[in-house]
Design an enzyme around this catalytic site. Structure first.
Site: not given
Ligand code: NAD
Length: 356
Positions: A222, A246, A250
């Site tokens: 986080d 993943d 991005d």
């Protein structure tokens, strides 16, 4: 040096053609063989990853991949959808290490949604473990709950798991990559909540003992998501598991603001690899000759570096790409007033000319 060329669907054929053009002017000897993959392979052979395509990929040093997918295949059963071809290649080739660099080119600083001073000079490498974690862990499925908050209700579950050798090998990849860069690795986990990622942290720390010249820090996922937009330049190499990787890769790629610029590589233990742009098949612009081929051309540079041991040729391509950007050439996705808008093929030709 044998390269399997798998252009795939949509803009895949257009952008891979430009990368092949570039490879052909390097003065190196390659054996290149093309095959169908994705939706076009389904149309021709009834499967997105035909036996012959898989065989060719497995027998090559590297796979140069375009993109797969189109909305028209969305109603097919999941195993027959174009995207399954990538999963099949990853699984069969044992591609466990995914490299996603996020580099902000000086000329494209304005394309990012972040302030220029935050991203000017940005050069991060995200290394994502690709074959383990909750995406592949068994058991998984649906059932009627016998405990939890709602016993008797329908529920779904997945299993997050990592073995020591899986974490060790990706940690080695990260430390070795950092040695060729700024010698800093940030390992991203969720050790405060998840047993799997406390183990991840412990194993990465153990492996670090073999790399005293590389600095290691640990960060919760986080916080890493926050730091990527707050102070992205604090990172050099980021290593993490499949699911966190993943999402973070991005996020990191979008820091640069231009998806058409971002290459990626997925490698196995023998340095055999699959090289592809980070974007998809862009059906909305396919066939228009306006797609940006630079992510694919930069993926070909990564292929030369990691699988074909041609560092010098890789650097030549990267330098040529910087040169065409400095000349003011832009495909539509990175265009801004005052620059010169070019087509997919014109951009490929410009890189070829810069190489000559
Ligand atoms: P996408 O990445 O294909 O496109 C997103 C947006 O970015 C579109 O507006 C597109 O025009 C633009 N874009 C992408 N690449 C570009 C380029 N090189 N130059 C200029 N503009 C570019 O994502 P999507 O639209 O969500 O998905 C389209 C199809 O691609 C779907 O079928 C999806 O499943 C598939 N997909 C494939 C891969 C892959 O092959 N690795 C990855 C992601 C998505």
């Amino acid at each position: 040096m044998k390269i399997a060329v798998l252009p795939g669907d949509g803009i895949g054929t257009e952008i891979v053609a430009e990368a092949v053009k570039v490879l052909n002017v390097l003065g190196l000897k390659f054996e290149m063989e093309s095959a169908l993959v994705g939706g076009v392979a389904y149309d021709a052979f009834g499967h997105p990853l035909p036996e012959a395509t898989l065989k060719l990929a497995m027998a090559s040093d590297a796979v140069l991949f375009g993109a797969v997918g189109d909305w028209k295949y969305d109603k097919l059963d999941r195993p027959l959808r174009p995207e399954q071809a990538i999963l099949g290649l990853r699984k069969n080739m044992g591609l466990f290490a995914n490299f996603r660099p996020a580099i902000c080119y000086e000329e494209l600083v304005g394309a990012s949604s972040l302030k220029p001073e935050l991203i000017a000079g940005l050069d991060i490498l995200i290394i994502r473990e690709l074959t383990g974690d909750i995406y592949f862990g068994q058991p998984r499925g649906r059932r009627i709950a016998t405990d939890g908050h709602f016993p008797g209700a329908e529920e779904a579950f997945d299993t997050m798991r990592y073995s020591r050798p899986e974490i060790e090998r990706i940690a080695h990849v990260a430390f070795q990559a950092a040695r060729k860069r700024h010698k800093r690795v940030t390992s991203v986990d969720k050790a405060n909540v998840l047993e799997t990622f406390q183990f991840w942290k412990d194993v990465v720390t153990d492996v670090h003992a073999q790399y005293p010249d590389v600095a290691l820090d640990h960060m919760y996922v986080d916080n890493a998501a926050m730091q990527l937009v707050k102070e992205p330049k604090r990172f050099d190499v980021v290593v993490t598991g499949n699911m966190f990787g993943d999402i973070l890769s991005d996020e990191a790629s979008m820091l640069t603001g231009s998806i058409g610029m971002l290459p990626s590589a997925s490698l196995n233990t023998k340095n055999q690899g699959l090289y592809e742009p980070s974007h998809g098949s862009a059906p909305d612009i396919a066939g228009k000759g306006i797609a940006n081929p630079l992510a694919t051309i930069l993926s070909a540079a990564m292929m030369l570096r990691f699988s074909l041991n041609q560092e010098e040729a890789a650097v030549r391509i990267e330098t040529a790409v910087k040169k065409v950007l400095a000349q003011g050439l832009r495909t539509a996705d990175i265009y801004s007033p005052g620059t010169n808008k070019v087509s997919t093929a014109q951009m490929g030709d410009a890189v070829v000319n810069a190489l000559r």
